[in-house]
Design an enzyme around this catalytic site. Structure first.
Site, PDB file in Angstrom:
ATOM      1  N   ALA A  66      32.914  41.866  34.951  1.00  0.00           N
ATOM      2  CA  ALA A  66      33.234  41.105  33.746  1.00  0.00           C
ATOM      3  C   ALA A  66      31.991  40.413  33.189  1.00  0.00           C
ATOM      4  CB  ALA A  66      34.314  40.077  34.053  1.00  0.00           C
ATOM      5  N   GLY A 111      34.420  43.218  38.588  1.00  0.00           N
ATOM      6  CA  GLY A 111      35.219  44.133  37.794  1.00  0.00           C
ATOM      7  C   GLY A 111      34.772  45.575  37.906  1.00  0.00           C
ATOM      8  N   GLU A 114      36.565  46.757  40.862  1.00  0.00           N
ATOM      9  CA  GLU A 114      37.984  46.864  40.523  1.00  0.00           C
ATOM     10  C   GLU A 114      38.257  48.101  39.664  1.00  0.00           C
ATOM     11  OE1 GLU A 114      39.848  42.483  40.314  1.00  0.00           O
ATOM     12  OE2 GLU A 114      38.041  42.704  39.092  1.00  0.00           O
ATOM     13  N   GLU A 134      33.665  37.440  43.434  1.00  0.00           N
ATOM     14  CA  GLU A 134      34.216  36.392  42.570  1.00  0.00           C
ATOM     15  C   GLU A 134      34.307  35.022  43.237  1.00  0.00           C
ATOM     16  OE1 GLU A 134      35.737  40.260  40.789  1.00  0.00           O
ATOM     17  OE2 GLU A 134      35.311  39.454  42.784  1.00  0.00           O
TER      18      GLU A 134
END
Length: 262
Positions: A66, A111, A114, A134
């Site tokens: 992200a 991300g 992910e 994170e």
């Protein structure tokens, strides 16, 4: 409003759709990129000339995750919409009803990891670093990491990876099942394309049903999973692919059927 140079694009050739991340410098997933990712996934899902999908971030990196700079400036109320949009983009990739492989080079963090987890198969370069850091930002994975990683490698190992926020080597990822293959960097895309191409011209309805049975079934109890499997199994009878597959098996043996995806 779309950017002049999109951060995500779908390139289709010979039955394989490649979802390419191209937002310099590290393929950070800002809001515009998330929207483009969702749109590319929906297009790949619905195009009949796409029979398998490759996720690719380029020869140097997959994705740093992200866009933290964008995220840091959000108010709590804004984050509700931002997080929903982020999850929706990743869910769209996971829901592509076709075989999906992630071709991972460089790094896949937060991300990026992910996104790789949404694929059915992961091929990593030897030097790749992958993980969910994170916790070091005071938050948790918010695009499926806590759920998909746990289902893939087990809860204890997933918690350890997320508790520490450490980056795993490609070899460790292979050992725990986070990666399916590890190859030299210049072979990653080639191997991913080869994996995807084996499904071109295959029984796409059966491949779709396998993916649904596994993804839906593993999220529930065994009895419910068996019911899902039975329903999907029954639903394939009467399709042209089923008729062709069984007829040619009886007449000529296995591996002779020509499938049409109908």
């Amino acid at each position: 409003m779309k950017r002049e140079e999109p951060g995500v694009r779908l390139v289709v050739a010979d039955g394989v759709g490649t979802i390419e991340l191209s937002r310099a410098p590290v393929n950070a997933l800002d809001r515009a990129t998330q929207t483009e990712l969702r749109e590319a996934a929906h297009e790949a899902a619905h195009r009949r000339d796409v029979e398998a999908v490759v996720l690719y971030g380029g020869p140097e990196k997959f994705s740093a995750g992200a866009d933290i700079q964008e995220m840091a400036g959000l108010e709590p109320i804004d984050m509700v919409l931002w997080a929903s949009q982020l999850q929706a983009a990743f869910t769209a990739v996971a829901d592509i009803p076709k075989p999906v492989v992630a071709a991972v080079t460089g790094f896949a963090l937060g991300g990026g990891c992910e996104l790789a987890l949404t694929a059915d198969h992961r091929i990593l370069a030897t030097e790749t670093k992958i993980g969910l850091p994170e916790v070091k930002l005071g938050v948790i994975p918010g695009a499926g990491g806590t759920q998909r990683l746990s289902r893939l490698v087990g809860t204890a190992k997933a918690k350890e990876i997320m508790f520490t926020g450490r980056a795993l080597s490609a070899q460790e990822a292979l050992e725990i099942g986070l990666a399916d293959r590890v190859v030299e960097r210049d072979q990653v895309l080639k191997e991913a394309m080869a994996w995807a191409r084996q499904f071109v011209g295959g029984p796409s309805l059966a491949l779709r049903a396998i993916k649904q049975a596994v993804d839906l079934g593993t999220g529930t109890d065994l009895r419910s999973g068996l019911e899902i499997e039975r329903t999907l199994f029954e639903g394939l009878f009467g399709t042209r692919d089923q008729l062709a597959g069984m007829r040619t098996f009886v007449e000529s043996g296995p591996g002779k059927a020509v499938f049409t995806g109908r």
